[in-house]
Design a protein around this motif. Structure first.
Motif, mmCIF file in Angstrom:
data_model
loop_
_atom_site.group_PDB
_atom_site.id
_atom_site.type_symbol
_atom_site.label_atom_id
_atom_site.label_comp_id
_atom_site.label_asym_id
_atom_site.label_seq_id
_atom_site.Cartn_x
_atom_site.Cartn_y
_atom_site.Cartn_z
ATOM 1 N N GLY A 70 0.625 -1.415 -0.017
ATOM 2 C CA GLY A 70 -0.124 -0.043 -0.058
ATOM 3 C C GLY A 70 0.864 1.338 0.061
ATOM 4 N N PHE A 71 2.240 1.015 -0.261
ATOM 5 C CA PHE A 71 2.821 2.346 -0.406
ATOM 6 C C PHE A 71 2.493 3.271 -1.775
ATOM 7 N N THR A 72 2.020 4.561 -1.415
ATOM 8 C CA THR A 72 1.727 5.416 -1.940
ATOM 9 C C THR A 72 2.733 6.561 -2.632
ATOM 10 N N TRP A 73 2.266 7.299 -3.729
ATOM 11 C CA TRP A 73 3.090 8.617 -4.239
ATOM 12 C C TRP A 73 3.320 9.341 -2.995
ATOM 13 N N GLY A 74 2.299 9.580 -2.005
ATOM 14 C CA GLY A 74 2.413 10.417 -1.020
ATOM 15 C C GLY A 74 3.840 9.771 0.194
ATOM 16 N N ASP A 75 3.685 8.419 0.046
ATOM 17 C CA ASP A 75 4.571 7.853 1.069
ATOM 18 C C ASP A 75 5.973 8.098 0.210
ATOM 19 N N TRP A 76 6.157 8.060 -1.135
ATOM 20 C CA TRP A 76 7.282 8.453 -1.781
ATOM 21 C C TRP A 76 7.887 9.674 -1.345
ATOM 22 N N ASP A 77 6.887 10.607 -1.317
ATOM 23 C CA ASP A 77 7.280 12.025 -1.231
ATOM 24 C C ASP A 77 7.830 12.058 0.213
ATOM 25 N N ALA A 78 7.339 11.423 1.303
ATOM 26 C CA ALA A 78 7.684 11.340 2.510
ATOM 27 C C ALA A 78 9.036 10.893 2.651
ATOM 28 N N PHE A 79 9.144 9.659 2.007
ATOM 29 C CA PHE A 79 10.546 9.060 2.158
ATOM 30 C C PHE A 79 11.565 9.762 1.654
ATOM 31 N N ILE A 80 11.519 10.352 0.200
ATOM 32 C CA ILE A 80 12.438 11.045 -0.363
ATOM 33 C C ILE A 80 12.816 12.109 0.288
ATOM 34 N N GLY A 81 11.810 13.108 0.800
ATOM 35 C CA GLY A 81 11.895 14.236 1.726
ATOM 36 C C GLY A 81 12.949 13.766 2.833
ATOM 37 N N ALA A 82 12.464 12.717 3.750
ATOM 38 C CA ALA A 82 13.343 12.558 5.001
ATOM 39 C C ALA A 82 14.665 11.947 4.289
ATOM 40 N N PHE A 83 14.851 11.322 3.416
ATOM 41 C CA PHE A 83 16.164 11.023 2.834
ATOM 42 C C PHE A 83 17.186 12.186 2.342
ATOM 43 N N ARG A 84 16.474 13.189 1.813
ATOM 44 C CA ARG A 84 17.148 14.329 1.601
ATOM 45 C C ARG A 84 17.743 15.083 2.837
ATOM 46 N N ARG A 85 16.763 15.218 3.972
ATOM 47 C CA ARG A 85 16.972 15.765 5.036
ATOM 48 C C ARG A 85 17.515 14.825 6.304
ATOM 49 N N MET A 86 18.049 13.831 6.000
ATOM 50 C CA MET A 86 18.194 12.629 6.994
ATOM 51 C C MET A 86 19.342 13.248 8.032
ATOM 52 N N PHE A 87 20.369 13.904 7.495
ATOM 53 C CA PHE A 87 21.400 14.438 8.404
ATOM 54 C C PHE A 87 21.148 15.886 9.115
ATOM 55 N N TRP A 88 19.906 16.476 8.972
ATOM 56 C CA TRP A 88 19.871 17.809 9.403
ATOM 57 C C TRP A 88 19.837 17.805 10.849
ATOM 58 N N GLU A 89 19.314 17.074 11.528
ATOM 59 C CA GLU A 89 19.261 16.791 12.828
ATOM 60 C C GLU A 89 20.052 15.761 13.456
ATOM 61 N N ASP A 90 20.836 15.099 12.560
ATOM 62 C CA ASP A 90 21.561 13.790 12.978
ATOM 63 C C ASP A 90 22.997 14.544 13.480
ATOM 64 N N ARG A 91 23.203 15.327 14.313
ATOM 65 C CA ARG A 91 24.404 15.820 14.656
ATOM 66 C C ARG A 91 24.869 15.343 16.091
ATOM 67 N N SER A 92 26.279 14.900 16.152
ATOM 68 C CA SER A 92 26.893 14.561 17.536
ATOM 69 C C SER A 92 28.131 14.928 17.375
#
Length: 295
Positions: free
Chosen positions: A204-226
């Motif tokens: 049931g993976f939708t185009w909306g899910d794809w937008d959510a995934f690829i957006g999160a993929f683009r920004r996955m390091f933005w808050e991943d600081r240590s």
């Protein structure tokens, strides 16, 4: 209207690390992972974790965006939630597999609707079972490769001291403790991704899910600081979208169009500026669309 993702997609991205540990190996004292030839690697599991964390930040609390694999909760409790959603709390499951052959499938579908990462990446939901019923195994439509550095990396271990000891007994013998922090001075890593419409229909993976995934993929390091990862960044992202579900060429035919090379005169890269990343959009197979982003 059915919005299920119905076109095959491949993508390739370059990410880099500077003075950080992109993915430590716990069996090697958290040393950055490497292949035998010296190239660095980041596992697909590591990257999926970062995507999940970003999804939680951007879509936490939204229906259908709960996470199955996360630090809190247990797998069994989440599996049980799927049973209760379909069969009701305290349902008598004895003999249900025979009387309702589709019960397990409905539980599985409920898990896909509830948990974004099950719908996206798939999951093995077999740890929780009642009367031979379980969520089963789901193969997700989005799959990632390991990220592999373009050139060998040279991890360095820096010895640190901590002005605090762990126990009172230790305090009697010493005033500080030692540790080692591993860093990669610089590395540019390439990762490929694959999206299957056949599996999208299954979960049931939708185009909306794809937008959510690829957006999160683009920004996955933005808050991943240590302190161990002060500087990681997604540098480029290139997506190839086919005109139909089966695609018109092998994935590699598209992915090989994207390459990174060292600039003239550079032998050992120390920054992204030492590389040229190119995406060849000439003569694409008929109907394939390419979008190349420098992030």
């Amino acid at each position: 209207m059915d919005n299920t993702l119905d076109r095959r997609i491949e993508f390739v991205a370059y990410l880099d690390v500077e003075l950080g540990n992109p993915n430590g190996d716990p069996d090697a004292g958290n040393r950055p992972r490497q292949l035998d030839d010296g190239r660095g690697i980041v596992t697909d599991v590591c990257l999926k974790r970062k995507v999940r964390d970003r999804i939680a930040l951007e879509h936490g609390g939204e229906e259908g965006f709960d996470l199955y694999i996360e630090p809190t909760g247990t797998l069994n409790s989440k599996d049980e939630r799927g049973f209760e959603a379909v069969l009701g709390a305290g349902a008598d499951l004895k003999g249900l597999r025979k009387s309702d052959p589709d019960a397990a499938l409905r539980v599985r579908d409920a898990m896909c609707r509830t948990y974004f990462d099950v719908r996206c990446f798939g999951a093995v939901m077999t740890t929780f079972a009642k009367n031979n019923l379980a969520g089963g195994q789901v193969r997700g439509p989005v799959q990632l490769s390991f990220a592999v550095s373009e050139h060998p990396v040279f991890p360095e271990g820096q010895t640190l001291t901590r002005q605090a000891v762990t126990t009172e007994a230790d305090r009697e013998k010493k005033t500080s403790e030692m540790a080692v922090k591993w860093v990669v001075p610089y590395g540019l890593y390439r990762v490929s991704g694959f999206v299957s419409p056949a599996r999208a229909r299954d979960t049931g993976f939708t185009w909306g899910d794809w937008d959510a995934f690829i957006g999160a993929f683009r920004r996955m390091f933005w808050e991943d600081r240590s302190s161990s990862r002060p500087s990681m960044r997604l540098r480029t992202l290139t997506c190839f979208t086919h005109p139909n579900a089966l695609g018109v060429c092998a994935a590699e035919a598209n992915l090989e169009r994207v390459s990174a090379s060292l600039k003239e005169g550079v032998d050992v890269p120390t920054s992204f500026g030492d590389y040229v990343v190119e995406a060849d959009g000439e003569g694409l197979p008929e109907g394939v669309e390419m979008v190349h982003e420098v992030l």
